[in-house]
Write a protein that holds these residues in place. Structure first.
Motif, PDB file in Angstrom:
ATOM      1  N   ILE A  32       0.856  -1.189   0.000  1.00  0.00           N
ATOM      2  CA  ILE A  32       0.000   0.000   0.000  1.00  0.00           C
ATOM      3  C   ILE A  32       0.895   1.243   0.000  1.00  0.00           C
ATOM      4  O   ILE A  32       2.014   1.208   0.514  1.00  0.00           O
ATOM      5  CB  ILE A  32      -0.965   0.049   1.223  1.00  0.00           C
ATOM      6  N   TYR A  33       0.408   2.303  -0.592  1.00  0.00           N
ATOM      7  CA  TYR A  33       1.144   3.566  -0.558  1.00  0.00           C
ATOM      8  C   TYR A  33       0.877   4.257   0.770  1.00  0.00           C
ATOM      9  O   TYR A  33      -0.262   4.280   1.240  1.00  0.00           O
ATOM     10  CB  TYR A  33       0.723   4.469  -1.722  1.00  0.00           C
ATOM     11  N   VAL A  34       1.923   4.768   1.364  1.00  0.00           N
ATOM     12  CA  VAL A  34       1.762   5.466   2.646  1.00  0.00           C
ATOM     13  C   VAL A  34       2.473   6.818   2.587  1.00  0.00           C
ATOM     14  O   VAL A  34       3.319   7.051   1.726  1.00  0.00           O
ATOM     15  CB  VAL A  34       2.360   4.660   3.831  1.00  0.00           C
ATOM     16  N   ASN A 491       7.647   9.913   1.689  1.00  0.00           N
ATOM     17  CA  ASN A 491       6.605  10.449   0.809  1.00  0.00           C
ATOM     18  C   ASN A 491       7.005  10.275  -0.645  1.00  0.00           C
ATOM     19  O   ASN A 491       8.139  10.575  -1.023  1.00  0.00           O
ATOM     20  CB  ASN A 491       6.391  11.937   1.096  1.00  0.00           C
ATOM     21  N   CYS A 492       6.058   9.824  -1.436  1.00  0.00           N
ATOM     22  CA  CYS A 492       6.328   9.563  -2.850  1.00  0.00           C
ATOM     23  C   CYS A 492       6.809  10.829  -3.552  1.00  0.00           C
ATOM     24  O   CYS A 492       6.216  11.888  -3.382  1.00  0.00           O
ATOM     25  CB  CYS A 492       5.055   9.069  -3.519  1.00  0.00           C
ATOM     26  N   PHE A 493       7.872  10.717  -4.307  1.00  0.00           N
ATOM     27  CA  PHE A 493       8.308  11.867  -5.105  1.00  0.00           C
ATOM     28  C   PHE A 493       8.283  11.548  -6.591  1.00  0.00           C
ATOM     29  O   PHE A 493       8.943  12.191  -7.398  1.00  0.00           O
ATOM     30  CB  PHE A 493       9.665  12.406  -4.628  1.00  0.00           C
ATOM     31  N   GLU A 494       7.495  10.553  -6.931  1.00  0.00           N
ATOM     32  CA  GLU A 494       7.250  10.197  -8.323  1.00  0.00           C
ATOM     33  C   GLU A 494       8.527   9.901  -9.098  1.00  0.00           C
ATOM     34  O   GLU A 494       8.823  10.509 -10.117  1.00  0.00           O
ATOM     35  CB  GLU A 494       6.379  11.275  -9.000  1.00  0.00           C
ATOM     36  N   CYS A 495       9.263   8.947  -8.574  1.00  0.00           N
ATOM     37  CA  CYS A 495      10.491   8.532  -9.238  1.00  0.00           C
ATOM     38  C   CYS A 495      10.202   7.427 -10.244  1.00  0.00           C
ATOM     39  O   CYS A 495      11.091   7.007 -10.969  1.00  0.00           O
ATOM     40  CB  CYS A 495      11.510   8.062  -8.209  1.00  0.00           C
ATOM     41  N   ASP A 496       8.974   6.908 -10.248  1.00  0.00           N
ATOM     42  CA  ASP A 496       8.561   5.836 -11.161  1.00  0.00           C
ATOM     43  C   ASP A 496       9.164   4.481 -10.848  1.00  0.00           C
ATOM     44  O   ASP A 496       8.988   3.538 -11.625  1.00  0.00           O
ATOM     45  CB  ASP A 496       8.900   6.177 -12.628  1.00  0.00           C
ATOM     46  N   ASN A 497       9.872   4.353  -9.774  1.00  0.00           N
ATOM     47  CA  ASN A 497      10.511   3.051  -9.506  1.00  0.00           C
ATOM     48  C   ASN A 497       9.485   1.933  -9.367  1.00  0.00           C
ATOM     49  O   ASN A 497       9.613   0.894  -9.990  1.00  0.00           O
ATOM     50  CB  ASN A 497      11.369   3.122  -8.238  1.00  0.00           C
ATOM     51  N   CYS A 498       8.463   2.165  -8.545  1.00  0.00           N
ATOM     52  CA  CYS A 498       7.490   1.093  -8.334  1.00  0.00           C
ATOM     53  C   CYS A 498       6.830   0.717  -9.659  1.00  0.00           C
ATOM     54  O   CYS A 498       6.626  -0.461  -9.955  1.00  0.00           O
ATOM     55  CB  CYS A 498       6.440   1.502  -7.303  1.00  0.00           C
ATOM     56  N   TYR A 499       6.555   1.731 -10.451  1.00  0.00           N
ATOM     57  CA  TYR A 499       5.919   1.497 -11.758  1.00  0.00           C
ATOM     58  C   TYR A 499       6.841   0.669 -12.656  1.00  0.00           C
ATOM     59  O   TYR A 499       6.377  -0.190 -13.406  1.00  0.00           O
ATOM     60  CB  TYR A 499       5.612   2.849 -12.401  1.00  0.00           C
ATOM     61  N   ARG A 515       0.497  10.599  -8.552  1.00  0.00           N
ATOM     62  CA  ARG A 515       1.098   9.400  -7.982  1.00  0.00           C
ATOM     63  C   ARG A 515       0.661   8.117  -8.692  1.00  0.00           C
ATOM     64  O   ARG A 515       0.403   8.124  -9.874  1.00  0.00           O
ATOM     65  CB  ARG A 515       0.832   9.323  -6.474  1.00  0.00           C
ATOM     66  N   PHE A 516       0.508   7.013  -7.914  1.00  0.00           N
ATOM     67  CA  PHE A 516       0.348   5.682  -8.507  1.00  0.00           C
ATOM     68  C   PHE A 516      -0.724   4.897  -7.752  1.00  0.00           C
ATOM     69  O   PHE A 516      -1.124   5.278  -6.663  1.00  0.00           O
ATOM     70  CB  PHE A 516       1.668   4.904  -8.429  1.00  0.00           C
ATOM     71  N   ALA A 517      -1.173   3.806  -8.358  1.00  0.00           N
ATOM     72  CA  ALA A 517      -2.110   2.921  -7.661  1.00  0.00           C
ATOM     73  C   ALA A 517      -1.707   1.487  -7.964  1.00  0.00           C
ATOM     74  O   ALA A 517      -1.092   1.217  -8.999  1.00  0.00           O
ATOM     75  CB  ALA A 517      -3.529   3.178  -8.150  1.00  0.00           C
ATOM     76  N   GLU A 532      12.243  -1.453  -3.264  1.00  0.00           N
ATOM     77  CA  GLU A 532      12.983  -0.559  -4.152  1.00  0.00           C
ATOM     78  C   GLU A 532      12.457   0.875  -4.145  1.00  0.00           C
ATOM     79  O   GLU A 532      12.962   1.709  -4.878  1.00  0.00           O
ATOM     80  CB  GLU A 532      13.001  -1.106  -5.579  1.00  0.00           C
ATOM     81  N   CYS A 533      11.444   1.151  -3.335  1.00  0.00           N
ATOM     82  CA  CYS A 533      11.014   2.550  -3.231  1.00  0.00           C
ATOM     83  C   CYS A 533      12.106   3.295  -2.473  1.00  0.00           C
ATOM     84  O   CYS A 533      12.385   2.984  -1.322  1.00  0.00           O
ATOM     85  CB  CYS A 533       9.689   2.664  -2.487  1.00  0.00           C
ATOM     86  N   PRO A 534      12.724   4.292  -3.092  1.00  0.00           N
ATOM     87  CA  PRO A 534      13.816   4.977  -2.404  1.00  0.00           C
ATOM     88  C   PRO A 534      13.342   5.628  -1.106  1.00  0.00           C
ATOM     89  O   PRO A 534      14.081   5.694  -0.128  1.00  0.00           O
ATOM     90  CB  PRO A 534      14.255   6.046  -3.407  1.00  0.00           C
ATOM     91  N   ALA A 535      12.092   6.101  -1.129  1.00  0.00           N
ATOM     92  CA  ALA A 535      11.628   6.994  -0.073  1.00  0.00           C
ATOM     93  C   ALA A 535      10.830   6.300   1.035  1.00  0.00           C
ATOM     94  O   ALA A 535      10.326   6.963   1.926  1.00  0.00           O
ATOM     95  CB  ALA A 535      10.779   8.099  -0.687  1.00  0.00           C
TER      96      ALA A 535
HETATM   97  S1  SF4 Z   1       8.979   4.030  -5.802  1.00  0.00           S
HETATM   98 FE1  SF4 Z   1       9.084   6.203  -6.342  1.00  0.00          FE
HETATM   99  S2  SF4 Z   1       7.192   6.523  -7.449  1.00  0.00           S
HETATM  100 FE2  SF4 Z   1       6.896   4.643  -6.290  1.00  0.00          FE
HETATM  101  S3  SF4 Z   1       6.029   5.259  -4.326  1.00  0.00           S
HETATM  102 FE3  SF4 Z   1       8.222   5.220  -4.066  1.00  0.00          FE
HETATM  103  S4  SF4 Z   1       8.830   7.332  -4.455  1.00  0.00           S
HETATM  104 FE4  SF4 Z   1       6.815   7.089  -5.314  1.00  0.00          FE
END
Ligand code: SF4
Ligand SMILES: Cc1cc2nc3c(=O)[nH]c(=O)nc-3n(C[C@H](O)[C@H](O)[C@H](O)COP(=O)(O)OP(=O)(O)OC[C@H]3O[C@@H](n4cnc5c(N)ncnc54)[C@H](O)[C@@H]3O)c2cc1C
Ligand SMILES: Cc1ncc(C[n+]2csc(CCOP(=O)(O)OP(=O)(O)O)c2C)c(N)n1
Ligand code: SF4
Ligand code: SF4
Ligand code: SF4
Ligand SMILES: [Mg+2]
Lengths: 545, 336
Positions: A32-34, A491-499, A515-517, A532-535
């Motif tokens: 889940i995104y947090v 907090n997500c910074f939209e690095c696209d890693n998860c995608y 963001r993403f779902a 692998e989410c950096p954040a």
């Molecule tokens: S991997 Fe990047 S895009 Fe995905 S939730 Fe983490 S910060 Fe956001």
């Protein structure tokens, strides 16, 4: 794109038909995104959402960044100069290379706002309620600003001839140029806050009644310099640090002489000694009864004072003062770290002695408020900053807590929210608590190595003789660089890693800023995206079956 | 070693996307319009590195050819988990024939396209390490030798995973597989055997050979794009960790690939005409133990009766790679 997808070639199965196979049923854990609490935000006494304003600054959207910052702190250009930045102390990046220069970026944003004349429109409709703010220091200004944003009609009454409190009459100009302070105060006045100078408030209940105020916020600070009993001859020139610093604002500065001793180990002592140097003292010595490690002054201030030639005399108390010398007793720390006299004495030549032993609150204006309690030199306040059930709230230096401008701003904000709730007869909604995004949760592989940008400092000769600002600001490219060092902890910074990293193509990209779902029809719960989410903005939670 | 040098944008070129970059500078995988050549619903294990590597590579090839390509697949996990008749996860023209003949089928497809005057359509062949360096090796060597216009991609998970984790000639020494049990004085796969697909490919003198891992997407995409800029035989060997066969946590797939590179165990390089032209330097060197100890196939080297001698041997092999390929700038200083 001319793809052959629509016109299958040499295949007998239909493309993408595996979509019928909902592999999400394999899952025992789901991602889940947090949003976690970044340690910088948690440490900011003004409750700034630092991560979020850095996020905008990273994109070069400085105005948006500034507006985000202004949601919590109406004095960014001031804060960017004088805040002791506990946020940087806690910043996770400090464990990687060097903490993010949050305070310098804050200053950059504050200065941009002044340069471009950005303002804050009041969009809330008028509440019809009137609130009195007593004192125009950081706490009073912050409360007034937030109350104005919430639609209340606000009047600040200030005893002094100019607004700003200790930001004007304490903190020297070489750390906070007055045009910066003026600009930020102006912006608050421009929002419709009424500022009445030279108006000392004395009787609260009567004033509220007579002038029709529904609530009052007290922020009178701690103005009375503490005295110590030092036997002194008639010729001894002893003065108070607060009075000395106060006199720098347009009054005739006192004659200090060539050799100046400052008694005390706090920030005020540093400012007094540095001011004495600028007034022509060839020797400025800080006398303090403990050691450097135990000094309440912040390290940067001590460092800057030393750089400017201020001398320090540790483990010393002053026992007697006369016209041109002081008698000093050496101290030693006992097992508990408390200084004890040794019976050894020495003399220190000094033309004047400045006392910087802290300040007390003048409680005289509180008379007549029955249920108000004074303890340990402060006014007791409840969790909602309320000092008396009659609608009296208090904050800043006069309330318990660390005595800094940033804490004062934080008190002002909190009090404004609570006053607003009290006036509307509702409870303040507690913001949801997020866990802290600890350094160990981050995947720091992804952040490239980049040392902190150091702000330019005014060269030494000018520093010792003028009141010009010592620490310079960042320029645009530096500020952008610095903002981009932020790791966006929690907090997500939209690095696209998860995608990108999902082997099952189970992450949906919602577009810039959205963001993403997760697509739980196909997510198998492998956990790669979270890993692998950096954040650390993704958490794996067990499936309930 | 990617061609792009991205200046300091918070995460540089390490992450998949990075909103601070111009769209044209971003990776294929960050694109909401990417092909998803291998789409959802496939039956690969949780966290399968092969499924990930295949989407990375084929999506990049799709972008490089503007969608004009055909893929040929050897038997193996990639084929079995993607294409359980009557379903398939592929969203591209895709051909499967046998375990050992993918290179030859690709040669045939390329010849057919040439005969039809459709050399604008490009051919990619792909298979596992078994299908590539073992049973398919004769066909592959022929394809190289004839310089057929095919990009062959090997997804190396270091064993025959589809049939239950048997040893291949790409299985590393000391690793446990179903056919290299942890018994006797030299438990697991023996030292001194096996072969390197990419080095043998280079020995054919073909135009382009590269290695990559699923841990460095930008590097992988760059190599696929670069490979597609040549005509003739080309070879890319991608390390794709297999949680099932390696006994690693499914969430650690990318981390395993990263460690394989950062330890020196898996050298990442690029060669043209038989010569190494580029190596991906190690960013922060780690001892092999950090990599080995996270995989159950090496569990017998640790724990109650540990085998530091075997670990030291594997470390020597990694150090040898570091020297041979120049993976760190100053090898002498990196001793630990
Ligand atoms: S991997 Fe990047 S895009 Fe995905 S939730 Fe983490 S910060 Fe956001
Ligand atoms: C020399 C010095 C240096 C400092 N440096 C720093 C620093 O670098 N960083 C930092 O964070 N903090 C610093 N501080 C501390 C900081 O200035 C204070 O914590 C902060 O200003 C407190 O804010 P306040 O609003 O509570 O009170 P104040 O700033 O003291 O303001 C109170 C105001 O109330 C007015 N007032 C008082 N009584 C009445 C009355 N009866 N009616 C009407 N008005 C009244 C006063 O005139 C004053 O303007 C420094 C303090 C000093 C003395
Ligand atoms: C001639 C032949 N022998 C054996 C098999 C059974 N078989 C199918 S896939 C496979 C192993 C595949 O290993 P690899 O190529 O490394 O692919 P992976 O499954 O590991 O991705 C085997 C032995 C077969 N299909 N054909
Ligand atoms: S890296 Fe950014 S989000 Fe994290 S603590 Fe530092 S400033 Fe805050
Ligand atoms: S990487 Fe994909 S399959 Fe794995 S947990 Fe994340 S969304 Fe699910
Ligand atoms: S066995 Fe390995 S390669 Fe095959 S699907 Fe599972 S994880 Fe992927
Ligand atoms: Mg294999």
């Amino acid at each position: 794109m001319d793809t052959p997808l629509e016109t299958p070639f040499a295949i007998t199965l239909h493309t993408g038909t595996s979509l019928d196979n909902k592999t999400g049923s394999w899952r025992t854990e789901r991602p889940i995104y947090v949003d976690r609490m970044p340690p910088c935000n948690q440490a900011c006494p003004a409750g700034e959402n630092i991560q979020q304003w850095l996020y905008h600054a990273e994109e070069g959207k400085y105005e948006q960044a500034w507006r985000q910052l202004m949601q919590d702190n109406p004095l960014p250009a001031v804060m960017g100069r004088i805040c002791y930045h506990p946020c940087e102390t806690e910043c996770n990046r400090g464990q990687l290379d060097d903490s993010v220069g949050i305070n310098s970026v804050e200053r950059f944003l504050g200065d941009q706002a002044i340069k471009h004349g950005w303002g804050i429109p009041v969009t809330t409709s008028a509440s019809g309620k009137r609130v009195l703010v007593v004192g125009s220091g950081p706490s009073g200004l912050s409360a007034a600003y937030h109350l104005a944003c919430l639609g209340h009609s606000v009047t600040i009454r200030e005893a002094g001839s100019m607004a700003g409190g200790m930001m004007r009459f304490g903190i020297p100009q070489y750390r906070l140029p007055r045009h910066v302070l003026d600009a930020e105060i102006h912006r608050i006045v421009d929002m419709g806050v009424k500022l009445e100078l030279n108006t000392k408030v004395s009787e609260i209940p009567q004033t509220m009644k007579a002038d029709g105020f529904d609530a009052v916020f007290l922020a009178v600070g701690a103005q009375i310099g503490k005295r110590a009993f030092i036997p002194a001859g008639d010729s001894a020139n002893i003065l108070d640090a607060v009075a000395l610093l106060h006199s720098m604002e347009g009054e005739e500065p006192p004659q200090l002489g060539r050799r100046v001793a400052v008694y005390g180990g706090g920030n005020t002592a540093m400012d007094a000694a540095r001011t004495a140097r600028r007034l022509g003292a060839t020797e400025a010595v800080v006398v303090y009864r403990r050691t450097r490690e135990r000094m309440p002054a912040h390290d940067v201030e001590v460092e800057e004072a030393l750089e400017e030639g201020v001398k320090m005399k540790w483990l010393s108390t002053i026992t007697e003062a006369s016209g041109d010398k002081l008698r000093i007793e050496k101290m030693e720390l006992d097992a508990t770290g408390f200084p004890q006299p040794t019976g050894e004495f020495e003399e220190l030549a000094a033309d004047s002695l400045i006392l910087a032993l802290g300040q007390d609150v003048d409680f005289s204006l509180l008379e007549g408020i029955d249920d108000l309690v004074i303890e340990n030199g402060s006014v007791r306040v409840g969790p909602n900053m309320m000092a008396s059930g009659t609608g009296v709230f208090a904050g800043g230096d006069m309330a318990p807590g660390e005595r800094t401008a940033t804490v004062a701003v934080g008190h002002g904000k909190k009090a404004a929210k609570c006053i607003d709730a009290w006036l509307r007869g509702v409870e303040v909604e507690a913001a949801p608590k997020h866990d802290v995004a600890d350094f160990s949760m981050l995947n720091t592989w992804y952040y490239c190595d980049a040392p902190k940008t150091v702000r330019p400092q005014l060269d030494m000769v000018r520093r010792q003789s003028t009141f010009d600002e010592v620490v310079g600001g960042l320029d645009e490219s530096n500020a952008l660089f610095e903002a981009r060092r932020c790791m966006s902890c929690g907090n997500c910074f939209e690095c696209d890693n998860c995608y990108g990293v999902c082997p099952d193509n189970a992450v949906i990209k919602l577009g810039p800023g959205k963001r993403f779902a997760f697509d739980y029809d196909y997510c198998k719960g492998c956990g790669i995206c979270a890993q692998e989410c950096p954040a650390a903005a993704i958490m794996m939670v067990p499936e309930t079956i | 070693m990617s061609v792009q040098t991205i200046k300091f944008y918070q995460t540089g070129s390490f992450v998949v996307g990075n909103r601070l970059l111009e769209p044209g500078q971003r990776s294929v995988q960050s694109d909401p319009e990417r092909s998803n050549a291998l789409t959802s619903g496939h039956r690969a294990c949780q966290g399968c590195g092969e499924a990930l590597g295949a989407r990375y590579a084929i999506d990049a090839a799709m972008r490089a050819t503007a969608g004009n390509m055909i893929a040929v697949n050897a038997t193996g996990c990639l084929e079995v988990f993607s294409t359980m008749s009557p379903e398939t996860s592929w969203q591209i023209p895709w051909v499967h024939s046998l375990f050992g003949n993918a290179a030859s089928v690709a040669t045939g497809v390329a010849a057919a396209l040439k005969a039809k005057g459709r050399t604008d359509i490009r051919v990619v062949a792909q298979g596992g390490d078994g299908g590539t360096v073992d049973i398919g090796f004769g066909c592959l060597s022929g394809m190289f030798e004839r310089d057929d216009d095919v990009l062959y991609i090997c997804y190396d998970n270091q064993g025959y995973m589809n049939t239950g984790v048997q040893r291949s000639s790409a299985t590393p020494p000391a690793a446990r597989t179903a056919t290299t049990d942890v018994v006797g004085p030299e438990p697991g796969n023996v030292f001194g055997q096996g072969k390197s697909g990419p080095l043998i490919a280079m020995a054919h003198g073909i135009k382009y050979v590269a290695t990559a891992t699923v841990a460095d997407l930008r590097d992988l995409e760059y190599k696929v794009e670069r490979a597609m800029s040549f005509r003739g035989a080309r070879y890319i060997h991608i390390l794709v960790p297999c949680p099932l066969g390696w006994g690693s946590a499914s969430r650690d797939t990318i981390q395993m690939a990263r460690l394989a590179k950062e330890t020196g165990i898996f050298p990442v390089f690029e060669a043209e005409g038989g010569q190494v032209v580029n190596v991906a330097k190690i960013r922060s060197k780690v001892p092999v133990e950090a990599y080995l100890s996270k995989q159950r196939r090496y569990a017998h080297l640790f724990g109650r009766s540990p085998r530091p001698d075997v670990v030291a041997h594997l470390q020597e092999m990694a150090d040898d790679n570091i020297r041979k390929f120049g993976l760190v700038d100053n090898v002498a200083e990196e001793a630990y």
